[in-house]
Motif scaffolding. Structure first.
Motif, mmCIF file in Angstrom:
data_model
loop_
_atom_site.group_PDB
_atom_site.id
_atom_site.type_symbol
_atom_site.label_atom_id
_atom_site.label_comp_id
_atom_site.label_asym_id
_atom_site.label_seq_id
_atom_site.Cartn_x
_atom_site.Cartn_y
_atom_site.Cartn_z
ATOM 1 N N ASP A 1 0.905 -1.196 0.018
ATOM 2 C CA ASP A 1 -0.059 0.119 0.172
ATOM 3 C C ASP A 1 0.824 1.362 0.214
ATOM 4 O O ASP A 1 0.344 2.177 -0.614
ATOM 5 C CB ASP A 1 -0.957 0.051 1.153
ATOM 6 N N GLY A 2 2.033 1.100 0.582
ATOM 7 C CA GLY A 2 2.943 2.342 0.868
ATOM 8 C C GLY A 2 3.389 2.787 -0.697
ATOM 9 O O GLY A 2 3.565 4.052 -0.788
ATOM 10 N N VAL A 3 3.357 2.048 -1.560
ATOM 11 C CA VAL A 3 3.808 2.525 -2.899
ATOM 12 C C VAL A 3 2.946 3.521 -3.412
ATOM 13 O O VAL A 3 3.337 4.606 -4.067
ATOM 14 C CB VAL A 3 4.096 1.209 -3.904
ATOM 15 N N TYR A 4 1.841 3.554 -3.032
ATOM 16 C CA TYR A 4 0.747 4.766 -3.676
ATOM 17 C C TYR A 4 0.881 5.873 -3.074
ATOM 18 O O TYR A 4 0.277 6.750 -3.448
ATOM 19 C CB TYR A 4 -0.702 4.035 -3.674
ATOM 20 N N GLU A 5 1.632 5.809 -1.974
ATOM 21 C CA GLU A 5 2.073 7.434 -0.977
ATOM 22 C C GLU A 5 3.135 7.933 -1.683
ATOM 23 O O GLU A 5 3.430 9.095 -1.368
ATOM 24 C CB GLU A 5 2.345 7.038 0.290
#
Ligand SMILES: [Zn+2]
Length: 407
Positions: free
Chosen positions: A308-312
Motif C-alpha cells: 500500500d505504501g507505494v501509492y503514497e
C-alpha cells in the motif's frame, strides 16, 4: 368555457385537431376524450413535410393519458393516413403521441420522471400498467438518447464489469473519465465487448485510435480486448482491483492458517481486510495483539501494508524502485498466495506502474458503482440484461432523455 374547450386547451391541440366530445364513466373511473379533425382537413407528409396531402383513410386509436384526478384518462382519435405523391401512404404526425405508442407524450414524460426515482415494477403498480409496457417506454427514450450521443470527445476510458445476478449475466461498462459518465454498456465480459465499444464509438463521432488511456482490471479477456481494439491506448491496471487481489491473497493465507490456529483466528477476517484507519479502537487493539504473535497471516498482512505504501510515493522513479524492492522481497516471503501476487506484479509491471503517469483509476467507476447499484434496484422484478443495461444508461449515463416531440 365548455368542457371540450377546456380539454382542448389543456391538451394544447391545434388545427385541424379538436376535442369533439368527452364521456365519463364513474363506475369504471374512466374519462374518455374524443379527438377528431375537421372534415376535409389536409395534412403534411410526415416524411417530407409537404403540406396539403389528402386523407387516405383513418383508424380509431386510443392512448392512455395523464390521470384526471383519480380517474384514468384516455384519448380516442381517428388517426388519418395521408397519401404523399413521393412517399405513398403514411400515418400523419400526431401532436400528442409518438408513432406506435399507446400512451400520450405527457404520460410517457410522467413515467420517465418516475423511473428515475423508483423501481420500474413500482411505477407500473402506481400508474396501473403492466411493467413490460413501462419498460417499452424506457427503452424507447434510452435508445433514442443513445442514438444521439456524441462520443467524439472520448479519449480516456475506464472499463469495469458488473453483474445483474451474483456471478452471472455479466455486463461490461465503459465510462468516459473526463465526462464522468457511462457511455457504453454491453452484455458479457470478453474481448468482444471492446469490439462492440469501438463500433459504437465509430457510429457516434468517436474513434478507437483516439482513446489514449484505458483503466481496467487485470483479466486476460480485458487485456486482449484493449490490446486488439484500442491500439493507441496505454493500459493502467486499476489500483483498486490490484489491491482487491492482494487482499484476497492475505485472506487465503488466513484461511489456510485457521486450520492450525482455529480459535485464535476465528472471526478475525474483518481485522485483516479492512483499512486499519477504519478499525475501532477495540479492533485495532485486537489486531495489534495478533500482530505480536508469529502468525503467517500477520506476515502476509505486513506485506500488504508495505505494498500500500507505494501509492503514497508521488515520484514515478521512486515508486518503481520501491515496488521493485517490494516485489523481490515478496517472492521470498514463503507465503504462497503472496508469492503468486508478487509474480503477478512483475508480469503486469507496465500496467501497474502506468498509474504514476496516467493517474487514472476506476475510482470514478466506483462512484458510478452506487448509481449502477441503484440501476439494479430499479430494474428489479423484471430481470433481463437488456433492462439492466437501459437502467445503467439512465442512471449513470447523464443521458439527455429528450421528451420533446418534433416533426
Ligand atoms: Zn412525402
Amino acid at each position: 368555457m365548455r368542457d371540450v374547450e377546456l380539454f382542448q386547451a389543456a391538451l394544447g391541440l391545434s388545427e385541424p385537431w379538436r376535442v369533439v366530445g368527452s364521456s365519463f364513466d364513474a363506475g369504471q373511473r374512466r374519462l374518455e376524450l374524443r379527438i377528431d379533425f375537421e372534415r376535409g382537413a389536409r395534412f403534411a407528409c410526415p416524411q417530407c413535410d409537404v403540406a396539403g396531402c389528402e386523407v387516405h383513410d383513418a383508424t380509431e386509436k386510443t392512448w392512455r393519458h395523464l390521470d384526471f384526478f383519480q380517474h384514468q384518462a384516455f384519448l380516442v382519435a381517428r388517426v388519418s393516413r395521408i397519401k404523399c405523391a413521393e412517399h405513398g401512404v403514411r400515418q400523419v404526425w400526431l401532436p400528442w403521441a409518438r408513432p406506435g405508442s399507446g400512451f400520450t407524450l405527457l404520460f410517457e414524460a410522467l413515467v420517465m420522471t418516475l423511473v428515475a426515482e423508483m423501481p420500474v415494477a413500482a411505477v407500473g403498480e402506481l400508474v396501473g400498467e403492466h411493467d413490460t409496457r413501462i419498460w417499452r417506454i424506457v427503452h424507447h427514450y434510452v435508445d433514442r438518447a443513445l442514438a444521439a450521443q456524441d462520443l467524439s470527445m472520448v479519449t480516456r476510458v475506464a472499463v469495469d464489469e458488473t453483474s445483474f445476478r451474483r456471478g452471472q449475466d455479466y455486463v461490461s461498462v465503459f465510462a468516459c473519465l473526463d465526462q464522468a459518465r457511462v457511455v457504453f454498456a454491453t452484455p458479457g465480459r470478453d474481448a468482444d465487448a471492446y469490439a462492440r465499444f469501438t463500433g459504437d464509438l465509430d457510429a457516434h463521432g468517436g474513434r478507437a485510435e483516439q482513446v489514449s488511456e484505458v483503466c481496467q482490471d487485470m483479466s486476460e479477456s480485458y487485456l486482449i480486448g484493449a490490446l486488439e481494439h484500442l491500439p493507441a491506448a496505454e493500459i493502467t491496471f486499476d489500483r483498486y482491483h490490484i489491491k482487491a487481489q492482494l487482499t484476497r491473497a492475505v485472506d487465503e493465507v488466513r484461511r489456510a492458517e485457521r486450520a492450525e490456529h482455529g480459535q485464535l483466528l476465528r472471526h478475525t477476517r474483518y481485522l485483516w481486510l479492512r483499512n486499519p484507519r477504519n478499525l475501532t479502537d477495540r479492533q485495532a487493539d485486537r489486531l495489534a495483539q495478533l500482530l505480536r504473535l508469529p502468525l503467517k497471516t500477520g506476515r502476509a498482512y505486513r506485506w500488504m501494508l508495505r505494498f500500500d505504501g507505494v501509492y503514497e510515493i508521488e515520484d514515478p522513479e521512486q515508486a518503481a524502485a520501491y515496488l521493485r524492492r517490494w516485489q523481490r522481497g515478496a517472492v521470498r516471503s514463503r507465503l504462497g498466495p503472496i508469492i503468486d501476487f508478487a509474480h503477478l506484479v512483475r508480469e503486469y509491471w507496465l500496467g501497474i506502474t502506468r498509474w504514476w503517469h496516467s493517474h487514472i483509476s476506476n475510482g470514478l467507476l466506483e462512484g458510478l458503482h452506487s448509481l449502477v447499484q441503484a440501476a439494479k434496484r430499479r430494474a428489479r422484478g423484471y430481470r433481463s440484461t437488456r433492462n439492466y443495461i437501459a437502467m445503467i444508461h439512465l442512471t449513470a449515463g447523464k443521458l439527455d432523455v429528450a421528451l420533446t416531440h418534433t416533426k
